[in-house]
Design a protein around this motif. Sequence first.
Motif, PDB file in Angstrom:
ATOM      1  N   ALA A 189     112.325  -5.838  67.732  1.00  0.00           N
ATOM      2  CA  ALA A 189     111.114  -5.791  68.546  1.00  0.00           C
ATOM      3  C   ALA A 189     111.426  -6.190  69.986  1.00  0.00           C
ATOM      4  CB  ALA A 189     110.048  -6.707  67.964  1.00  0.00           C
ATOM      5  N   VAL A 190     110.741  -5.563  70.906  1.00  0.00           N
ATOM      6  CA  VAL A 190     110.909  -5.846  72.334  1.00  0.00           C
ATOM      7  C   VAL A 190     109.637  -6.536  72.825  1.00  0.00           C
ATOM      8  CG1 VAL A 190     111.269  -4.853  74.617  1.00  0.00           C
ATOM      9  CG2 VAL A 190     112.431  -3.863  72.627  1.00  0.00           C
ATOM     10  N   ASN A 191     109.800  -7.782  73.308  1.00  0.00           N
ATOM     11  CA  ASN A 191     108.680  -8.536  73.899  1.00  0.00           C
ATOM     12  C   ASN A 191     107.480  -8.622  72.953  1.00  0.00           C
ATOM     13  OD1 ASN A 191     110.159  -8.884  76.299  1.00  0.00           O
ATOM     14  ND2 ASN A 191     109.452  -6.913  77.097  1.00  0.00           N
ATOM     15  N   GLY A 192     107.740  -8.891  71.689  1.00  0.00           N
ATOM     16  CA  GLY A 192     106.654  -9.088  70.733  1.00  0.00           C
ATOM     17  C   GLY A 192     105.788  -7.865  70.544  1.00  0.00           C
ATOM     18  N   ALA A 193     106.397  -6.713  70.375  1.00  0.00           N
ATOM     19  CA  ALA A 193     105.641  -5.467  70.184  1.00  0.00           C
ATOM     20  C   ALA A 193     104.711  -5.599  68.979  1.00  0.00           C
ATOM     21  CB  ALA A 193     106.607  -4.304  69.986  1.00  0.00           C
ATOM     22  N   THR A 194     103.497  -5.031  69.119  1.00  0.00           N
ATOM     23  CA  THR A 194     102.443  -5.182  68.117  1.00  0.00           C
ATOM     24  C   THR A 194     102.166  -3.860  67.430  1.00  0.00           C
ATOM     25  OG1 THR A 194     101.438  -6.935  69.451  1.00  0.00           O
ATOM     26  CG2 THR A 194     100.065  -5.937  67.740  1.00  0.00           C
ATOM     27  N   VAL A 195     101.992  -3.923  66.109  1.00  0.00           N
ATOM     28  CA  VAL A 195     101.700  -2.748  65.304  1.00  0.00           C
ATOM     29  C   VAL A 195     100.293  -2.898  64.734  1.00  0.00           C
ATOM     30  CG1 VAL A 195     102.379  -1.383  63.302  1.00  0.00           C
ATOM     31  CG2 VAL A 195     104.132  -2.453  64.730  1.00  0.00           C
ATOM     32  N   VAL A 196      99.472  -1.862  64.945  1.00  0.00           N
ATOM     33  CA  VAL A 196      98.102  -1.827  64.427  1.00  0.00           C
ATOM     34  C   VAL A 196      98.001  -0.626  63.491  1.00  0.00           C
ATOM     35  CG1 VAL A 196      95.648  -1.652  64.996  1.00  0.00           C
ATOM     36  CG2 VAL A 196      97.214  -2.878  66.535  1.00  0.00           C
ATOM     37  N   ILE A 197      97.665  -0.890  62.233  1.00  0.00           N
ATOM     38  CA  ILE A 197      97.601   0.171  61.221  1.00  0.00           C
ATOM     39  C   ILE A 197      96.149   0.346  60.791  1.00  0.00           C
ATOM     40  CG2 ILE A 197      98.354   0.934  58.943  1.00  0.00           C
ATOM     41  CD1 ILE A 197     100.911  -0.673  59.351  1.00  0.00           C
ATOM     42  N   ILE A 198      95.669   1.580  60.879  1.00  0.00           N
ATOM     43  CA  ILE A 198      94.329   1.955  60.431  1.00  0.00           C
ATOM     44  C   ILE A 198      94.476   2.861  59.213  1.00  0.00           C
ATOM     45  CG2 ILE A 198      92.094   2.883  61.139  1.00  0.00           C
ATOM     46  CD1 ILE A 198      93.078   0.605  62.936  1.00  0.00           C
ATOM     47  N   LYS A 345      94.213   6.031  69.214  1.00  0.00           N
ATOM     48  CA  LYS A 345      95.400   6.184  68.376  1.00  0.00           C
ATOM     49  C   LYS A 345      96.602   6.423  69.286  1.00  0.00           C
ATOM     50  CE  LYS A 345      97.383   9.742  65.446  1.00  0.00           C
ATOM     51  NZ  LYS A 345      98.198  10.135  66.532  1.00  0.00           N
ATOM     52  N   ALA A 346      97.660   5.626  69.082  1.00  0.00           N
ATOM     53  CA  ALA A 346      98.846   5.713  69.928  1.00  0.00           C
ATOM     54  C   ALA A 346     100.065   5.614  69.027  1.00  0.00           C
ATOM     55  CB  ALA A 346      98.844   4.593  70.968  1.00  0.00           C
ATOM     56  N   GLY A 347     100.529   6.757  68.574  1.00  0.00           N
ATOM     57  CA  GLY A 347     101.642   6.818  67.645  1.00  0.00           C
ATOM     58  C   GLY A 347     101.386   7.904  66.616  1.00  0.00           C
ATOM     59  N   PRO A 348     102.289   8.103  65.673  1.00  0.00           N
ATOM     60  CA  PRO A 348     102.153   9.213  64.723  1.00  0.00           C
ATOM     61  C   PRO A 348     101.196   8.884  63.577  1.00  0.00           C
ATOM     62  CG  PRO A 348     104.151   8.002  64.256  1.00  0.00           C
ATOM     63  CD  PRO A 348     103.559   7.362  65.467  1.00  0.00           C
ATOM     64  N   TYR A 349     100.766   9.918  62.866  1.00  0.00           N
ATOM     65  CA  TYR A 349     100.131   9.729  61.565  1.00  0.00           C
ATOM     66  C   TYR A 349     101.229   9.386  60.560  1.00  0.00           C
ATOM     67  CZ  TYR A 349      95.662  11.616  63.194  1.00  0.00           C
ATOM     68  OH  TYR A 349      94.480  11.804  63.857  1.00  0.00           O
ATOM     69  N   GLU A 361     110.489   7.438  58.393  1.00  0.00           N
ATOM     70  CA  GLU A 361     110.805   7.965  59.728  1.00  0.00           C
ATOM     71  C   GLU A 361     109.618   7.826  60.670  1.00  0.00           C
ATOM     72  OE1 GLU A 361     113.184   9.245  62.643  1.00  0.00           O
ATOM     73  OE2 GLU A 361     113.786   8.794  60.577  1.00  0.00           O
ATOM     74  N   ARG A 362     108.386   8.065  60.143  1.00  0.00           N
ATOM     75  CA  ARG A 362     107.190   7.896  60.978  1.00  0.00           C
ATOM     76  C   ARG A 362     107.021   6.434  61.396  1.00  0.00           C
ATOM     77  NH1 ARG A 362     107.764  12.498  59.849  1.00  0.00           N
ATOM     78  NH2 ARG A 362     109.231  12.102  61.543  1.00  0.00           N
ATOM     79  N   MET A 363     107.356   5.509  60.489  1.00  0.00           N
ATOM     80  CA  MET A 363     107.250   4.095  60.857  1.00  0.00           C
ATOM     81  C   MET A 363     108.296   3.724  61.888  1.00  0.00           C
ATOM     82  SD  MET A 363     105.719   1.278  60.727  1.00  0.00           S
ATOM     83  CE  MET A 363     104.536   1.519  59.395  1.00  0.00           C
ATOM     84  N   ARG A 364     109.460   4.299  61.793  1.00  0.00           N
ATOM     85  CA  ARG A 364     110.484   4.044  62.813  1.00  0.00           C
ATOM     86  C   ARG A 364     110.011   4.548  64.179  1.00  0.00           C
ATOM     87  NH1 ARG A 364     114.251   5.929  60.154  1.00  0.00           N
ATOM     88  NH2 ARG A 364     115.137   3.994  59.333  1.00  0.00           N
ATOM     89  N   GLU A 365     109.372   5.708  64.196  1.00  0.00           N
ATOM     90  CA  GLU A 365     108.807   6.219  65.449  1.00  0.00           C
ATOM     91  C   GLU A 365     107.712   5.286  65.970  1.00  0.00           C
ATOM     92  OE1 GLU A 365     107.400  10.141  64.667  1.00  0.00           O
ATOM     93  OE2 GLU A 365     109.382  10.936  64.159  1.00  0.00           O
ATOM     94  N   ARG A 372     108.201   0.615  73.513  1.00  0.00           N
ATOM     95  CA  ARG A 372     108.057   1.214  74.850  1.00  0.00           C
ATOM     96  C   ARG A 372     106.746   0.830  75.518  1.00  0.00           C
ATOM     97  NH1 ARG A 372     109.903   5.841  72.058  1.00  0.00           N
ATOM     98  NH2 ARG A 372     107.771   6.672  72.067  1.00  0.00           N
ATOM     99  N   ASN A 373     105.665   0.705  74.733  1.00  0.00           N
ATOM    100  CA  ASN A 373     104.327   0.554  75.305  1.00  0.00           C
ATOM    101  C   ASN A 373     103.660  -0.787  74.989  1.00  0.00           C
ATOM    102  OD1 ASN A 373     103.807   3.491  76.315  1.00  0.00           O
ATOM    103  ND2 ASN A 373     104.587   3.727  74.240  1.00  0.00           N
ATOM    104  N   GLY A 374     104.346  -1.660  74.277  1.00  0.00           N
ATOM    105  CA  GLY A 374     103.762  -2.954  73.960  1.00  0.00           C
ATOM    106  C   GLY A 374     103.049  -2.994  72.625  1.00  0.00           C
ATOM    107  N   ARG A 375     102.447  -1.860  72.211  1.00  0.00           N
ATOM    108  CA  ARG A 375     101.786  -1.798  70.917  1.00  0.00           C
ATOM    109  C   ARG A 375     101.642  -0.343  70.498  1.00  0.00           C
ATOM    110  NH1 ARG A 375      95.790  -3.624  72.929  1.00  0.00           N
ATOM    111  NH2 ARG A 375      94.997  -1.567  73.525  1.00  0.00           N
ATOM    112  N   ALA A 376     101.442  -0.158  69.202  1.00  0.00           N
ATOM    113  CA  ALA A 376     101.208   1.171  68.632  1.00  0.00           C
ATOM    114  C   ALA A 376     100.041   1.067  67.668  1.00  0.00           C
ATOM    115  CB  ALA A 376     102.448   1.684  67.919  1.00  0.00           C
ATOM    116  N   ILE A 377      99.142   2.061  67.717  1.00  0.00           N
ATOM    117  CA  ILE A 377      98.010   2.139  66.785  1.00  0.00           C
ATOM    118  C   ILE A 377      98.181   3.421  65.986  1.00  0.00           C
ATOM    119  CG2 ILE A 377      95.504   2.226  66.553  1.00  0.00           C
ATOM    120  CD1 ILE A 377      95.278   0.773  69.228  1.00  0.00           C
ATOM    121  N   VAL A 378      98.457   3.284  64.700  1.00  0.00           N
ATOM    122  CA  VAL A 378      98.765   4.443  63.861  1.00  0.00           C
ATOM    123  C   VAL A 378      97.797   4.503  62.689  1.00  0.00           C
ATOM    124  CG1 VAL A 378     101.202   4.544  64.518  1.00  0.00           C
ATOM    125  CG2 VAL A 378     100.498   3.098  62.612  1.00  0.00           C
ATOM    126  N   ILE A 379      97.720   5.684  62.075  1.00  0.00           N
ATOM    127  CA  ILE A 379      96.709   5.952  61.053  1.00  0.00           C
ATOM    128  C   ILE A 379      97.366   6.497  59.793  1.00  0.00           C
ATOM    129  CG2 ILE A 379      94.691   7.374  60.481  1.00  0.00           C
ATOM    130  CD1 ILE A 379      93.868   7.231  63.405  1.00  0.00           C
TER     131      ILE A 379
END
Length: 415
Positions: A189-198, A345-349, A361-365, A372-379
């Motif tokens: 993780a870079v600078n405490g990157a955050t993952v948001v899963i919906i 939504k910011a990231g892949p399904y 692979e989608r989770m790796r993306e 890159r962006n500080g956080r990702a919101i994926v579904i």
Amino acid sequence: MLESSKRPAKKSSGTKKTVSRKRTSPSKKSKKPKVVLAKTKVVLLCSLISGICVLSIIFAVLLNQPQETVRNSQNTETVAKTEPPLKNDNPPKKEIQPQKTKSEQPAKKTEKGPLTSKPAKKTEMSPLTPAPAKAVTTAKPEKTVTALPQNKMSKAGNPASQVSSSKTPVQEETVQKNAALNRFGFPEAVNGATVVIIIDDSGRSVENTKKYASLPFPLTIAVLPKLPQSRACADAIRALGKEVILHQPMQSLNHSLDPGPGKITVEMSTYEIASIVKENLLSLGPGVKGINNHEGSEVTGNIIKIGAVLEVCSEMGVYFLDSRTTAQTQAPQAALERDMHIFEKAGPYLDNDIDRAKMIERMRETLMYANRNGRAIVIGHVDKSVKILPDLLNEMYPEMRAKGYKFATPGMLKR
């Protein structure tokens, strides 16, 4: 008379002289032989003692030589038994075989007892029977203790392994940590990157919903309204401590697709849209944190209609999450006009492909996007991938957590 008186005097003097000589001479003669006899005896005794010592040394050497020869003969015989394959044409293959027979043959011989009979014959041939017996007995315990007990103890439980087993919990923890850090090969993780899963489309199955709601990290589950199990799913999500949002059905550009009950369309007025959205929110019970769109590319592409939805969010105190079913969405612009903050939504399904490797692979993306962006919101979707995705998320979470990623819901983020 005078002559007679004088003569005896002379005789007496003579006798005195002779007596004195006799006394002196025997003493001298007796002393000289005594000295000579003592020296010769000492010399003889010394020579005898030295001779005896030399003979005893020689005899001891002669006694020790047969023992060494017997031992050497035994060693040569054992070497001759184990090393005859070296005389054949293929030395590499037959050098390996003696190593196996050395570890296997002694164990078999100690069980059947041929080793005890062969040394007995050798002791009969040798003049010294006790020495070979000791050599044979010392050879037996070494081979039996090293070969048989180790094999048995390795199967039944070696004391050394029992000592090491007391340390195994710590070792197992370190192994598990190392395995968790490298199982999926996720980046750090870079600078405490955050993952948001919906997780969308809840409302049809409480059982499937619980599989996601019981995951050990913050998670948001979107519930479709007015389905037979919509309220039960919302209650199960709340009971398991996860975040509930309304998965609001909206009209798609493809009118052949029916988004389901409780939908809104572009033909509706803003008042109708607002009343339907409020009704759907209340149907899920208390504690609903937000709204996201189910399909709805036609509604989100219309700035007035999506604006009516944002008005309800502002009034009810919930956030709006744009699922970005179309690149022409007007939700960001409508939010800007109302000075609102929305999530997108910011990231892949995660489960476009129902395949474990593709989901990894989608989770790796997702993680790379978050770096890159500080956080990702994926579904993801409840019923679509319930056989794979919940368990996979549970497996991936330890590594993502160990690599420094944070998990949150939109309600936990600053707006």
